[in-house]
Design a protein around this motif. Structure first.
Motif, PDB file in Angstrom:
ATOM      1  N   GLU A 159      25.129  48.849  30.641  1.00 53.72           N
ATOM      2  CA  GLU A 159      25.463  47.488  30.230  1.00 53.72           C
ATOM      3  C   GLU A 159      25.793  47.421  28.742  1.00 53.72           C
ATOM      4  O   GLU A 159      26.715  46.717  28.324  1.00 53.72           O
ATOM      5  N   MET A 160      25.039  48.163  27.943  1.00 49.91           N
ATOM      6  CA  MET A 160      25.295  48.161  26.505  1.00 49.91           C
ATOM      7  C   MET A 160      26.673  48.749  26.198  1.00 49.91           C
ATOM      8  O   MET A 160      27.425  48.214  25.384  1.00 49.91           O
ATOM      9  N   GLN A 161      27.002  49.853  26.867  1.00 56.37           N
ATOM     10  CA  GLN A 161      28.296  50.484  26.646  1.00 56.37           C
ATOM     11  C   GLN A 161      29.439  49.587  27.117  1.00 56.37           C
ATOM     12  O   GLN A 161      30.501  49.530  26.489  1.00 56.37           O
ATOM     13  N   GLY A 197      32.111  48.109  24.560  1.00 53.79           N
ATOM     14  CA  GLY A 197      33.498  48.459  24.832  1.00 53.79           C
ATOM     15  C   GLY A 197      34.390  47.238  24.894  1.00 53.79           C
ATOM     16  O   GLY A 197      35.507  47.235  24.351  1.00 53.79           O
ATOM     17  N   MET A 198      33.910  46.177  25.558  1.00 56.09           N
ATOM     18  CA  MET A 198      34.705  44.953  25.690  1.00 56.09           C
ATOM     19  C   MET A 198      34.941  44.296  24.334  1.00 56.09           C
ATOM     20  O   MET A 198      36.053  43.860  24.027  1.00 56.09           O
ATOM     21  N   VAL A 199      33.891  44.251  23.504  1.00 53.53           N
ATOM     22  CA  VAL A 199      34.047  43.644  22.177  1.00 53.53           C
ATOM     23  C   VAL A 199      34.928  44.518  21.293  1.00 53.53           C
ATOM     24  O   VAL A 199      35.795  44.018  20.562  1.00 53.53           O
ATOM     25  N   ARG A 220      21.505  39.233  31.405  1.00 54.39           N
ATOM     26  CA  ARG A 220      20.109  38.801  31.531  1.00 54.39           C
ATOM     27  C   ARG A 220      19.163  39.945  31.170  1.00 54.39           C
ATOM     28  O   ARG A 220      18.137  39.747  30.522  1.00 54.39           O
ATOM     29  N   ILE A 221      19.515  41.143  31.626  1.00 56.30           N
ATOM     30  CA  ILE A 221      18.676  42.318  31.342  1.00 56.30           C
ATOM     31  C   ILE A 221      18.654  42.601  29.849  1.00 56.30           C
ATOM     32  O   ILE A 221      17.593  42.813  29.255  1.00 56.30           O
ATOM     33  N   LEU A 222      19.824  42.589  29.217  1.00 51.25           N
ATOM     34  CA  LEU A 222      19.896  42.887  27.788  1.00 51.25           C
ATOM     35  C   LEU A 222      19.247  41.792  26.947  1.00 51.25           C
ATOM     36  O   LEU A 222      18.532  42.075  25.991  1.00 51.25           O
ATOM     37  N   ALA A 223      19.518  40.534  27.305  1.00 55.03           N
ATOM     38  CA  ALA A 223      19.010  39.411  26.520  1.00 55.03           C
ATOM     39  C   ALA A 223      17.495  39.260  26.644  1.00 55.03           C
ATOM     40  O   ALA A 223      16.864  38.643  25.785  1.00 55.03           O
ATOM     41  N   ARG A 224      16.932  39.821  27.724  1.00 60.90           N
ATOM     42  CA  ARG A 224      15.490  39.750  27.890  1.00 60.90           C
ATOM     43  C   ARG A 224      14.796  40.660  26.890  1.00 60.90           C
ATOM     44  O   ARG A 224      13.588  40.668  26.770  1.00 60.90           O
ATOM     45  N   ASP A 225      15.584  41.427  26.159  1.00 62.45           N
ATOM     46  CA  ASP A 225      15.147  42.410  25.173  1.00 62.45           C
ATOM     47  C   ASP A 225      14.689  43.667  25.896  1.00 62.45           C
ATOM     48  O   ASP A 225      13.637  43.693  26.527  1.00 62.45           O
ATOM     49  N   SER A 226      15.507  44.684  25.788  1.00 57.94           N
ATOM     50  CA  SER A 226      15.314  45.918  26.534  1.00 57.94           C
ATOM     51  C   SER A 226      13.921  46.492  26.356  1.00 57.94           C
ATOM     52  O   SER A 226      13.405  46.597  25.251  1.00 57.94           O
ATOM     53  N   SER A 234      13.844  51.900  28.234  1.00 63.49           N
ATOM     54  CA  SER A 234      15.289  52.118  28.280  1.00 63.49           C
ATOM     55  C   SER A 234      15.706  53.278  27.396  1.00 63.49           C
ATOM     56  O   SER A 234      16.652  53.991  27.688  1.00 63.49           O
ATOM     57  N   GLY A 235      14.990  53.468  26.291  1.00 62.03           N
ATOM     58  CA  GLY A 235      15.343  54.535  25.373  1.00 62.03           C
ATOM     59  C   GLY A 235      16.628  54.278  24.620  1.00 62.03           C
ATOM     60  O   GLY A 235      17.124  55.139  23.899  1.00 62.03           O
ATOM     61  N   THR A 236      17.196  53.100  24.754  1.00 63.66           N
ATOM     62  CA  THR A 236      18.478  52.806  24.105  1.00 63.66           C
ATOM     63  C   THR A 236      18.388  51.642  23.127  1.00 63.66           C
ATOM     64  O   THR A 236      19.395  51.164  22.641  1.00 63.66           O
ATOM     65  N   GLY A 237      17.186  51.185  22.832  1.00 64.02           N
ATOM     66  CA  GLY A 237      17.052  50.125  21.852  1.00 64.02           C
ATOM     67  C   GLY A 237      16.954  48.752  22.467  1.00 64.02           C
ATOM     68  O   GLY A 237      16.963  48.587  23.679  1.00 64.02           O
ATOM     69  N   SER A 238      16.872  47.750  21.617  1.00 61.66           N
ATOM     70  CA  SER A 238      16.669  46.378  22.049  1.00 61.66           C
ATOM     71  C   SER A 238      17.948  45.572  21.953  1.00 61.66           C
ATOM     72  O   SER A 238      18.996  46.060  21.529  1.00 61.66           O
ATOM     73  N   PHE A 239      17.839  44.321  22.366  1.00 60.79           N
ATOM     74  CA  PHE A 239      18.977  43.408  22.270  1.00 60.79           C
ATOM     75  C   PHE A 239      19.374  43.246  20.805  1.00 60.79           C
ATOM     76  O   PHE A 239      20.560  43.164  20.486  1.00 60.79           O
ATOM     77  N   ALA A 240      18.375  43.236  19.924  1.00 60.84           N
ATOM     78  CA  ALA A 240      18.661  43.108  18.492  1.00 60.84           C
ATOM     79  C   ALA A 240      19.498  44.283  17.996  1.00 60.84           C
ATOM     80  O   ALA A 240      20.412  44.114  17.185  1.00 60.84           O
ATOM     81  N   SER A 241      19.212  45.482  18.482  1.00 62.18           N
ATOM     82  CA  SER A 241      19.980  46.648  18.052  1.00 62.18           C
ATOM     83  C   SER A 241      21.400  46.596  18.612  1.00 62.18           C
ATOM     84  O   SER A 241      22.351  47.054  17.973  1.00 62.18           O
TER      85      SER A 241
END
Length: 219
Positions: free
Chosen positions: A75-77, A81-83, A115-121, A125-132
């Protein structure tokens, strides 16, 4: 002579390949994580929805943490990518409009993922939080603002601060819009750009807090 009864061959369900099973488990996990969060989701429920035993899930991902890590990373990628692809155009405002629309399009088309990302990872996840994630997007916007600041005589060193503010504003608005879904995406983006761009256009190169200034004069 007795009629020989014909036996119809049993229809067998097609056995999934390892890749197909993996994708099925990821889809189910994504749905459950969006609905209940990491802690509210269990391996038992993922396995039950997939119609497999728990060992099958462990075989593919090693546990719930493994599924979650892949879902969040994908989801992060996708969002980055879209942005990133949207930051096109010769004018800074065009890029800002495209970026705002891209983030809102992700919210609309990948609502479960957002929803998953905004809930703060979760740490799993090992990939950081929504803030990151917001910080990563802001880094892309930062270069655009830096160039714009230079052309207008503002301090380009402040571009990171403004980039974080702008992206954070859009992301938080996206969280609100995810629930209400009105007005339309383009209308929301237009108002966000209106606030951001017109604010930047009249930017004070050395802003001060007026209430603090008045208080000091009164001392």
């Amino acid at each position: 002579m007795e009629a020989v009864s014909e036996q119809k061959p049993r229809s067998r369900r097609k056995r999934m390949t390892g890749k197909e099973r993996r994708e099925q488990l990821l889809d189910i996990g994504r749905e459950l994580f969006a609905e209940r969060g990491f802690d509210g989701t269990s391996i038992e429920e993922i396995a039950a929805r997939a119609g497999v035993s728990k060992p099958v899930v462990y075989e593919h991902f090693g546990g719930k943490e493994g599924i979650y890590a892949v879902v969040v990373d994908r989801e992060m990628q996708k969002l980055l990518g879209m942005v990133g692809d949207a930051l096109i155009g010769d004018h800074a405002r065009d890029k800002l409009e495209h970026a705002a629309l891209a983030l809102l399009r992700y919210v609309e088309e990948s609502s479960q993922g957002f929803r998953i990302l905004a809930r703060d990872s979760h740490a799993a996840s090992g990939t950081g939080s929504f803030a990151s994630l917001i910080s990563d997007i802001a880094t892309q916007v930062e270069h655009i603002l830096g160039e714009e600041f230079k052309s207008r005589g503002y301090d380009p060193k402040l571009a990171p601060l403004y980039a974080q503010s702008l992206v954070g504003m859009v992301a938080l608005t996206g969280q609100w819009w995810l629930e209400v879904r009105r007005p339309k995406r383009e209308v929301v983006a237009a108002h966000l750009v209106n606030l951001a761009w017109n604010g930047l256009s009249s930017l004070d190169p050395k802003p001060r807090l007026e209430t603090v200034q008045h208080r000091r004069k009164g001392d």
